[in-house]
Structures are given as C-alpha cells and as structure tokens.
Design a protein around this motif. Sequence first.
Motif, mmCIF file in Angstrom:
data_model
loop_
_atom_site.group_PDB
_atom_site.id
_atom_site.type_symbol
_atom_site.label_atom_id
_atom_site.label_comp_id
_atom_site.label_asym_id
_atom_site.label_seq_id
_atom_site.Cartn_x
_atom_site.Cartn_y
_atom_site.Cartn_z
ATOM 1 N N LYS A 84 0.773 -0.979 -0.083
ATOM 2 C CA LYS A 84 0.013 0.208 0.100
ATOM 3 C C LYS A 84 0.718 1.424 -0.085
ATOM 4 O O LYS A 84 0.263 2.310 -0.394
ATOM 5 C CB LYS A 84 -0.909 0.190 1.253
ATOM 6 C CG LYS A 84 -1.929 -1.177 1.023
ATOM 7 C CD LYS A 84 -2.822 -1.084 2.182
ATOM 8 C CE LYS A 84 -4.088 -2.248 2.304
ATOM 9 N NZ LYS A 84 -4.990 -2.150 1.264
ATOM 10 N N GLY A 85 2.081 1.004 0.471
ATOM 11 C CA GLY A 85 2.831 2.294 0.322
ATOM 12 C C GLY A 85 2.978 3.118 1.586
ATOM 13 O O GLY A 85 3.832 4.350 1.566
ATOM 14 N N TYR A 86 2.170 2.936 2.720
ATOM 15 C CA TYR A 86 1.957 3.669 3.768
ATOM 16 C C TYR A 86 2.999 3.391 4.721
ATOM 17 O O TYR A 86 3.195 1.917 4.951
ATOM 18 C CB TYR A 86 0.607 3.805 4.344
ATOM 19 C CG TYR A 86 -0.196 4.554 3.595
ATOM 20 C CD1 TYR A 86 -0.307 6.089 3.616
ATOM 21 C CD2 TYR A 86 -0.847 3.869 2.771
ATOM 22 C CE1 TYR A 86 -1.238 6.683 3.124
ATOM 23 C CE2 TYR A 86 -1.815 4.914 1.915
ATOM 24 C CZ TYR A 86 -2.246 6.108 1.814
ATOM 25 O OH TYR A 86 -2.935 6.645 1.463
ATOM 26 N N ALA A 87 3.847 4.136 5.706
ATOM 27 C CA ALA A 87 4.586 3.630 6.813
ATOM 28 C C ALA A 87 3.552 3.343 8.012
ATOM 29 O O ALA A 87 2.301 3.989 8.018
ATOM 30 C CB ALA A 87 5.427 4.615 7.304
ATOM 31 N N ALA A 88 3.957 2.755 8.981
ATOM 32 C CA ALA A 88 2.916 2.480 10.267
ATOM 33 C C ALA A 88 2.465 3.802 10.827
ATOM 34 O O ALA A 88 1.220 3.704 11.264
ATOM 35 C CB ALA A 88 3.707 1.554 11.271
ATOM 36 N N GLN A 89 3.601 4.776 10.983
ATOM 37 C CA GLN A 89 2.854 6.022 11.646
ATOM 38 C C GLN A 89 1.763 6.676 10.834
ATOM 39 O O GLN A 89 1.285 7.614 11.414
ATOM 40 C CB GLN A 89 4.297 6.836 12.091
ATOM 41 C CG GLN A 89 4.974 7.298 10.826
ATOM 42 C CD GLN A 89 6.340 6.188 10.638
ATOM 43 O OE1 GLN A 89 5.902 4.989 10.864
ATOM 44 N NE2 GLN A 89 7.195 6.704 9.874
ATOM 45 N N GLU A 90 1.887 6.395 9.592
ATOM 46 C CA GLU A 90 0.861 7.227 8.711
ATOM 47 C C GLU A 90 -0.299 6.547 8.743
ATOM 48 O O GLU A 90 -1.440 7.353 8.219
ATOM 49 C CB GLU A 90 1.558 7.224 7.281
ATOM 50 C CG GLU A 90 2.740 7.985 6.939
ATOM 51 C CD GLU A 90 3.135 7.725 5.605
ATOM 52 O OE1 GLU A 90 3.040 8.901 4.898
ATOM 53 O OE2 GLU A 90 3.706 6.681 5.214
ATOM 54 N N VAL A 91 -0.752 5.373 9.124
ATOM 55 C CA VAL A 91 -2.166 4.720 8.999
ATOM 56 C C VAL A 91 -2.717 4.664 10.258
ATOM 57 O O VAL A 91 -3.856 4.129 10.507
ATOM 58 C CB VAL A 91 -2.056 3.726 8.116
ATOM 59 C CG1 VAL A 91 -1.485 4.001 6.951
ATOM 60 C CG2 VAL A 91 -0.873 2.435 8.720
ATOM 61 N N LEU A 92 -1.682 4.184 11.341
ATOM 62 C CA LEU A 92 -2.413 3.810 12.831
ATOM 63 C C LEU A 92 -3.434 4.777 13.261
ATOM 64 O O LEU A 92 -3.072 6.144 13.089
ATOM 65 C CB LEU A 92 -1.146 3.567 13.662
ATOM 66 C CG LEU A 92 -0.398 2.479 13.195
ATOM 67 C CD1 LEU A 92 0.735 2.278 14.682
ATOM 68 C CD2 LEU A 92 -1.121 1.159 13.465
#
Length: 553
Positions: A84-92
């Motif tokens: 999906k291209g997102y890092a964890a901090q961007e989606v949590l």
Amino acid sequence: MRCALVGFQRQSSVAFFQRTYAAVMRPDSFASDSHTFSPPPPEPVVTSEERLRILLESVQDYAIYLLDTDGCIISWNSGAEKIKGYAAQEVLGQHFSMFYPPDDVAKGTPEAELATAARTGRVEDEGWRVRKDGTMFWANVVITAVYASGDDGRRLRGFAKVTRDMTERKRLRELEAASQHMNEFLATLAHELRNPLAPVSNALSVMMLEPLVSPTLRQCRDMIDRQISHLTRLVDDLLDAGRVTTRKVALRLEPVELSDIVVRAIEMIRPHVVSRQQAIEVHVPQTGIVVNGDGTRLVQVVQGLLNNASKFSEHGGRIGIEIDKVGTFARVRVSDDGCGIDAVAIDSIFDLFVQADNRFERKESGLGIGLTLCRWLVEMHGGSVEASSEGLGRGATFTVRLPLFAVQDAANDEGMTGQTRERNDLGTLAVLVVDDNCDSADSMAMLLRMKGHRVQVAYSGAQALDAAERAERIDVALIDIAMPGADGFAVLRQLKRTKALSGACFAAMTGFGQESDVARSLGEGFDQHLTKPVQLQLLDTLLARAEERRRQS
C-alpha cells in the motif's frame, strides 16, 4: 562454583555442562585479582506474541493488519507497507476506508464488509484499492472477525484484514479471456468471409468449365482465381491461428518422407512462383530422410516458408530448398535472395501479427500469421525453426529442425496412387442443395448441372422437406448448417426420415471448419463435412461416394 543461566528451558544436562565448561574456560571470564568468572549473558525469553509478531513482519506478499471494532487500524506489517505504500505511523488510528476508491466509500462498501464479517465471521472480496501514490491495484481481501471470550460471552474485539495484490493475476485472466474472445471472433469472421467466398468460387469453377472463352475473359477469370485463392488462404490462416492458440490442432503422426513433403509443398506454391518468374532449386539426398510427423501440417510449414521466400523476393529471383541430417535431427533450409531481414527484427519475426518493418511496404505483406503458424506447428512436432539474414537486401534463410524417425526406411503407400476417380466415370446423380444464401445455392447448383447432374435447390429447411416429399430418389444432399428457423442438423434428421433420401449421402456445407465443427457434423450423422468455399476435389470425392453407394443398392 555456580553458573546461573536465565531462560534455560528443556535443555539436556550435557548441553548445560558444555555451556558451563565453555564459560569457565574463557580467559576473559576470570577476574585478575579474585580468580572468579562472570556468567554468560542470559538468553531472552521469546513469548508466543513475539513469535507471531516476527512471523507477520516477515510476510512481504500479504498486507496483514488489525482493525478495532470501528474499523480503525491498530497494527501494520511490512507487507502492508510494501503493497500500500504507507509507513505504520501514517496509518495507525486511521479508518481503513482510506484504501478504497471514492465510489466504494460513497456506497458504504467498507462499513458493509465489516458488518458482514461481524455477522458471519468472515467476508472475502476482490476489487480495486488505492495506494499512497494514488495508483490503483486489484486486491483480494479477506476480513475475519476477532472475538474474545469472557464472563459475558463472546465479544467482538476487532477484525483481522489480509490483502493480496492480484493485479498481475487479473491481467493474465483478462488476457486469457481476451484470447478466447479473439478466437471466437476469428471463427465467426472466417465463417462470415467464407459465405460470400463460396458463390464466387462456385461461379469461377463454372467459368473454368466453359470451353470457348475470349483471351480477355480468360485473363480476368485467372485473375479472379488467384485472388480468391489468396483470400481463402488468409481465412484459413486466421482459423489456424485460433486453433493452435486454443490447442485444437491434433497431429496425425506417422512416418513421412521429407522429400515427399517438399515435392507436395512446391507443387502447391508453383502457380505463385511461376507468376513471378522465380526459380526453385531443390537439393535432397539420395537416401530418404524420415520423420514422425503429420504430413498435411508439414506440407503447410514448408509451403509457408516457400511462400514467404517468394513474396519477399523480386521477380526473377531464386529460391533454394535443401534437406539433410544433422545429428539426430532432419534439417530443412529455405533460402532466398530477396529483401532480407533487419537484425532488430530477427527475434520478433515469428511473433503473431508481427512483420519486419521494411516489409510493410511490400504489396503482399499479408497478416503476419504465416511464420507464426510455421513455428507453432514445428514446435508441436518437437522441432524448432529459426531465421537468419546478413542484412537488408541480402536475402534470408529459414531453418527447420525435426527429430528423425527411429526407423531406417519408410514403406511407400502404394494404395494412395490412383484412388481419385475421374468425373467421366460418374453417372448422373440427383442432388439436393439446401442453403439460405441464394447466391451460394444457385452457383453450386450451376456447377453441379455443368457436371451432368440433376439438381434441386431449396432455400430453407421447409423447402427441402417439400422437395424430398415430391422426389422419387435423391442421391446427394448438400445442407448448409447455419440457417434461420431449422438449422442444418434439424433438417438432416427430418430428411433422413423421408423415403427419397433413404440411401443418400449427406454433406454439411458450412463456413465453420474447425475440427470440433467437423466432429460435430459427423457425430450428427453427416457423411462428410465440406467447408466453404467447397474444394472441387472434395466435392468430386463425395459424388463418387454417392455413385458407389447407388450402385451397391
């Protein structure tokens, strides 16, 4: 002297002793002033939760993450970041609907999937999803409800979501479907092209039987004959391309002599070569070279290579064909002194619908199918074909290699000689032609009448039944398959119940000519399957069969 090992679990006493001994013998473990030693560092205890986390982090092909009961993301693995291209901090903490296209969000698809998973325990779906960079990918998504048991019973704790990128698989499925649709289109196209070709070919055959024709009309007639033959070959190439790609071509393997294949191929290509004032030089060894092959298909291969050499050579050019043995393979080489092939086009010249760029300017460029068919048919025989050229204007050579047949000699089939009966040996037959295409029916009737037969024409199944009821005897029935109302199979069944056709020969006469079409015609009760435009040799064979049947009765 003691040694404490933190986290030591289910290890044998031998292992414990070895580790203790190793610790004692390490020089750096002794204190210089107290003669004591330090214990080895303790091993960390790995919990089941930590093992699961490591496992999920190692998965790269699946996006695996958890949602709370409201659909907000509470965990994120490396596979999810990759897909999906997102890092964890961007989606949590974000709602998982952020991955859905706007139309699906507006329709409430994310909430509906969660509701279904909560109600049934699991939901699976495929659809488009959105990456961080805005690009779309086709995803397979599985959402599973996660429950916890407590004093108050099972309680929904959230959802586990697994997503897989299926874009490539979807593309392959679409290519397969497109290929199937293309083959169906080619079959339909060939049928539709053959229908108008049939009456033209029949009318041309009638003109060929006329004894007194002016030079001008003869020239026009011969011109039409060449162009009809060319159109028929193009239609056959389209059909063969569809047959091979769908693996509907079945080889009838038997020992065949390559020199016979070459002779038959040259005979078929001779009119084209003579019209261009070209010469063919043939080099064959004195001893026979035998391969295990389908004679008809191998003739098609050699004819295709000769036709290719002739088309791309100038008038008055020379074409060479040579057969020999190389190890355990038979080799056929077709060479020409024509326009040659650019080096950049060598690798793609056998691809479907592809031709070398310099050949698009030729008058007879064709469809780019012939060489592809040659390669496919050769590979079906376990062989190979390759092209070589020294460059533009320096000719080209095509080399076919086929496995040798594992016998020393091949017996000549003397029974094939002299089987064709001349038309003059036949008596007058009563023929019924059934075809809703008036031009096709009338031209076939005209041809049969010029051959000395009595012909009745019916433009529908009803007219055919009426003609059968009024006739005393009918020896041959030529029936079109694709007719409105009652198709040819239904007409066949009805005609077979009539007295006049009790001993008749029935032939399907249709534009559909694939092997499955022939098999169906014979399975439905037809004696022969004639593909439009009908070849005169096949028509004469049918008439001879009907004459023999009438004599025996």
